[in-house]
Design a protein around this motif. Structure first.
Motif, PDB file in Angstrom:
ATOM      1  N   HIS A 462      49.526  53.485  47.336  1.00 37.16           N
ATOM      2  CA  HIS A 462      49.647  52.245  46.566  1.00 37.16           C
ATOM      3  C   HIS A 462      49.234  52.399  45.110  1.00 37.16           C
ATOM      4  O   HIS A 462      49.761  51.723  44.230  1.00 37.16           O
ATOM      5  N   VAL A 529      50.896  49.491  51.219  1.00 33.64           N
ATOM      6  CA  VAL A 529      51.930  49.024  50.284  1.00 33.64           C
ATOM      7  C   VAL A 529      51.641  47.616  49.767  1.00 33.64           C
ATOM      8  O   VAL A 529      52.056  47.254  48.665  1.00 33.64           O
ATOM      9  N   SER A 532      50.270  47.211  46.192  1.00 30.58           N
ATOM     10  CA  SER A 532      51.057  47.522  44.994  1.00 30.58           C
ATOM     11  C   SER A 532      51.123  46.283  44.098  1.00 30.58           C
ATOM     12  O   SER A 532      50.962  45.148  44.548  1.00 30.58           O
ATOM     13  N   TYR A 535      52.958  42.184  44.553  1.00 30.85           N
ATOM     14  CA  TYR A 535      53.680  42.398  45.811  1.00 30.85           C
ATOM     15  C   TYR A 535      54.704  41.299  46.060  1.00 30.85           C
ATOM     16  O   TYR A 535      54.391  40.105  46.031  1.00 30.85           O
TER      17      TYR A 535
END
Length: 797
Positions: A462, A529, A532, A535
């Motif tokens: 990430h 993820v 990140s 999002y």
């Protein structure tokens, strides 16, 4: 005024076009030498300083001369940057230099070319070319990848066709006779030049219009000793042409089709590679050196024995096409279990293609070390400099303990293929891959395979897509526009068509290089993820769907594909994608039993295996040890697809906690969990007032079917302590006998076995045969400390 400017502009365009067409017509590219330093030439910094600056002037023989002052017998040299000319290097065959050598250079002067590659350092032609003094010399050097004249002065890699098309500097070095001294000015009036100076009149790439050789595969050989079912077979070869970027399939794509004896065809891409050898320096850090020259490799893993037919094809951006003839590969049989799959009959677990059950019991080894401090009171060694040698230690210890699973990241600080050159010298930016990191990944995966360890290969983390706060790596990411990439903001990475196109090229290389590894458990598209930047569920879902489908379309082994979310931030729209075959999440909690129950419940809605692939907290050795213990046992007695993955691998090694895994593996005893329909359960520990207080705080959790159960009974005062960096030393108390009620079992007699979780063995004189009356089974635990495990299996109904 406007018309004059336009006429001038058109004249400049005409001259540029004329120059370009002249180069095209002559098949040459001449580096300008008539403006001294302004034409790009600089003194060679590795040789002695020039006695005076570079300058330009004309001569009788040549209108353009670059004057290189000399102070004999010291060597002199010039160089220039060539990034703007890299497009012509790919086609050039020779370098031609026209050089005047003064008489003062002595009887045996000589010259050599030097060239620099951004990754592999400097190269020089050897032997040098002998020169004639007092006259003009025209010298030719071959650029062919097979030319033995070129050597690496840094000892890094062999000269080759692909390498020369990426040069960033080119230069000329001139050596006088070492016995020569600076002489008085030449008094020979027949000589035009009266100063001890070299004159460079021409420096040209030639052969640009020479016909390219046919695209062919050369020196093709099988490097494996034997083609064996389920084992990687490797071929190596070279191509007759060189490419500025051999990693880009739009420049050059080599593929092979393999057809089984039954007529099933599998397609496998080939890949560009460089072998290395490793050694240890005085400080025990890893040192890697290239071995031989870069070449192409093809890897294939035949899932069945027999005579396979294969054929290799290649296509490039220069119109080259190679269509190989069909060849036979005889594959010998072996005891191959096959590749790992989600079990076709029970989608909560894994099995091999031969039907054998697989239950991951593992430890993360993300990279050689985690340089962060685990906690103030626990020191672990920094193994980062040890590279692959660290994996020798970790993986061998893991295998000796029965561990069969690990997780490795392709992160910037370890084995990423793409990253920025400023971060580390073996990186070359977007679209060009670190051959050193690829070799390291080869080593790690092969080592794991030899020890029976299966690996979750994490392709992104990430931090690569965060521009601020913790773990931010965006401004070093080669996809960032400021690093020569294609997007400005990290959140745009997921939607940019150009970024996705480049990612797919990298995925193609990854599948080509490691898709034949049967010990790759799954490709993990991204770690955490959800962390990140900005999002966006629709964007992340679309990206995962597209990338997973692409991998499946090119991976003949059809490896499992997953992704990963943090604790409590599961995105159902992504995790529910059929292309994402494992639902994974973290569990960084002091209350591991409670967290794992919630994690499983939240993810059990997806028809796929559920896995906790990161956990581990604590502010002291005692807390961390018990957090490890609680995570292992709480996950093992629940319907997870495998035992939870502990993060702090240096801690396990340094504090020798492998015995905890040995105990877990003994308890499981290779049980096949498929088809038993286990469901999570919290067994009841009655809080009766007439029992000691220690007994009344006990909790029990696990899984059960109608005819069996697996329970972990524990003191929550030990396994639910400490928050953040607050140190709370677990207090170990003696627990007297306790009653545990298990509801939902069918009536009948059950065999009950209690386990000492800290010794990894059944307790003697405990358990036995107990009868379930109605739908409740009551068992009595023996006295214990901290926790105890239990197996309950029906023997009659």
């Amino acid at each position: 005024m406007y018309s004059r400017v336009m006429r001038l502009f058109c004249t400049i365009l005409f001259l540029l076009a004329f120059t370009c067409s002249a180069h095209a017509a002559t098949g040459e590219h001449c580096f300008q030498v008539d403006k001294g330093i302004q034409s790009g030439w600089q003194p060679d910094p590795y040789l002695s300083d020039l006695p005076s600056p570079l300058r330009s002037e004309s001569s009788r023989a040549h209108n353009t001369n670059l004057i290189i002052p000399a102070k004999f017998p010291a060597p002199v040299g010039v160089f220039r940057y060539t990034e703007a000319e890299q497009s012509v290097w790919e086609k050039a065959k020779m370098i031609r230099v026209t050089l005047y050598v003064p008489r003062e250079a002595g009887p045996y002067p000589s010259a050599a070319l030097v060239a620099s590659h951004p990754l592999w350092g400097w190269f020089q032609t050897q032997p040098t070319r002998l020169l004639k003094t007092g006259e003009w010399n025209t010298i030719y050097w071959s650029l062919d990848g097979d030319c033995a004249d070129w050597i690496s002065t840094d000892g890094k890699i062999a000269w080759n066709d692909d390498l020369r098309s990426q040069l960033d500097r080119i230069g000329l070095r001139i050596y006088a006779d070492p016995t020569t001294q600076t002489l008085p000015v030449n008094a020979d009036l027949s000589d035009e030049f009266t100063k001890p100076e070299f004159r460079l009149a021409e420096f040209a790439l030639t052969g640009l219009n020479d016909p390219q050789p046919p695209l062919e595969i050369q020196k093709f050989e099988m490097t494996s000793q034997q083609a064996l079912q389920g084992k990687r077979t490797e071929f190596s070869f070279r191509l007759s042409r060189g490419y500025s970027n051999p990693f880009d399939p739009e420049n050059i794509a080599v593929d092979a089709s393999f057809t089984s004896p039954e007529g099933k065809t599998m397609r496998m891409p080939a890949f560009y590679s460089q072998d290395f050898t490793r050694s240890r320096l005085a400080d025990e850090s890893e040192h890697c050196e290239p071995v031989g020259r870069a070449n192409w490799k093809l890897r294939f893993n035949a899932p069945t024995p027999g005579n396979w037919q294969y054929r290799i094809t290649a296509r490039d951006n220069q119109g080259g096409v190679f269509e190989g003839t069909t060849q036979t590969l005889a594959v010998a049989p072996s005891a191959f279990r096959g590749f790992l799959r989600v079990d076709p009959k029970d989608n909560r677990y894994f099995s091999f293609t031969n039907g054998e059950f697989f239950y991951p019991t593992g430890l993360i080894v993300r990279s050689p070390s985690d340089t962060r401090k685990l906690c103030a009171s626990v020191d672990t060694p920094d193994e980062e400099k040890n590279g692959t040698y660290a994996y020798d230690k970790y993986f061998k210890s893991m295998a000796a303990s029965g561990i069969n699973f690990s997780r490795v990241w392709m992160s910037a600080w370890w084995t990423a293929l793409e990253w920025t050159h400023g971060y580390r010298s073996d990186y070359a930016g977007i679209g060009r891959y670190s051959l050193l990191n690829a070799w390291r990944m080869d080593y790690v995966l092969d080592l794991a395979d030899s020890l029976g360890i299966y690996v979750d290969v994490t392709l992104h983390n990430h931090g690569q897509f965060r521009a601020s706060e913790f773990d931010a790596e965006w401004y070093d990411n080669p996809y960032y526009l400021g690093q020569g990439g294609v997007v400005e903001q990290p959140q745009d990475f997921w939607t940019s068509p150009e970024a996705k196109k480049i990612v797919k090229k990298r995925l193609r290389y990854i599948v080509a290089r490691w898709g034949s590894n049967s010990n790759i458990a799954w490709w993990e598209l991204c770690n955490e993820v959800d962390l990140s930047a900005q999002y966006s569920s629709p964007n992340i879902r679309a990206w995962h769907e597209e990338m997973a489908r692409y991998i499946k379309s090119i991976d003949p082994a059809q490896h499992i594909i997953s992704t990963h979310f943090t604790s409590g931030r599961c995105d159902p729209s992504v995790q529910n994608l059929p292309e994402i075959e494992v639902a994974q999440s973290t569990a960084y909690e002091s209350d591991m039993p409670g967290r794992l129950i919630k994690l499983y419940t939240d993810h059990a809605i997806f028809p796929k295996p559920v896995y906790n692939n990161e956990f581990g907290v604590g502010a002291s050795h005692e807390e961390i040890m018990h957090n490890l213990h609680g995570g292992l046992w709480a996950s093992t007695v629940m319907p997870f697809c495998g035992t939870a993955l502990f993060w702090w691998w240096p801690y396990v090694q340094e504090k020798d906690q492998y015995y905890q895994y040995v105990n877990i593996i003994r308890f499981r005893a290779d049980e096949d969990l498929r088809g038993k329909n286990y469901q999570p359960v919290r067994a009841i520990v009655p809080a009766q007032e007439n029992l000691p207080a220690e007994t009344r705080v006990l909790e029990a959790m696990g899984m059960q079917s109608e005819t069996s159960a697996r329970l972990w009974i524990y003191d929550p005062r030990i396994y639910r302590v400490g928050k953040g960096n607050q140190t709370v030393r677990p207090i170990i108390r003696a627990i007297p006998e306790a009653r545990v009620l298990v509801d939902g079992l069918k009536p009948g007699k059950y065999h009950v076995v209690f386990w000492d979780t800290w010794k990894g063995e059944p307790l003697k004189n405990a358990g036995g045969v107990v009868e379930a009356k109605g739908d409740t089974l009551e068992i009595s635990t023996p006295g214990f400390e901290r926790d105890i495990a239990c197996k309950i299996d029906c023997i009659t109904q």
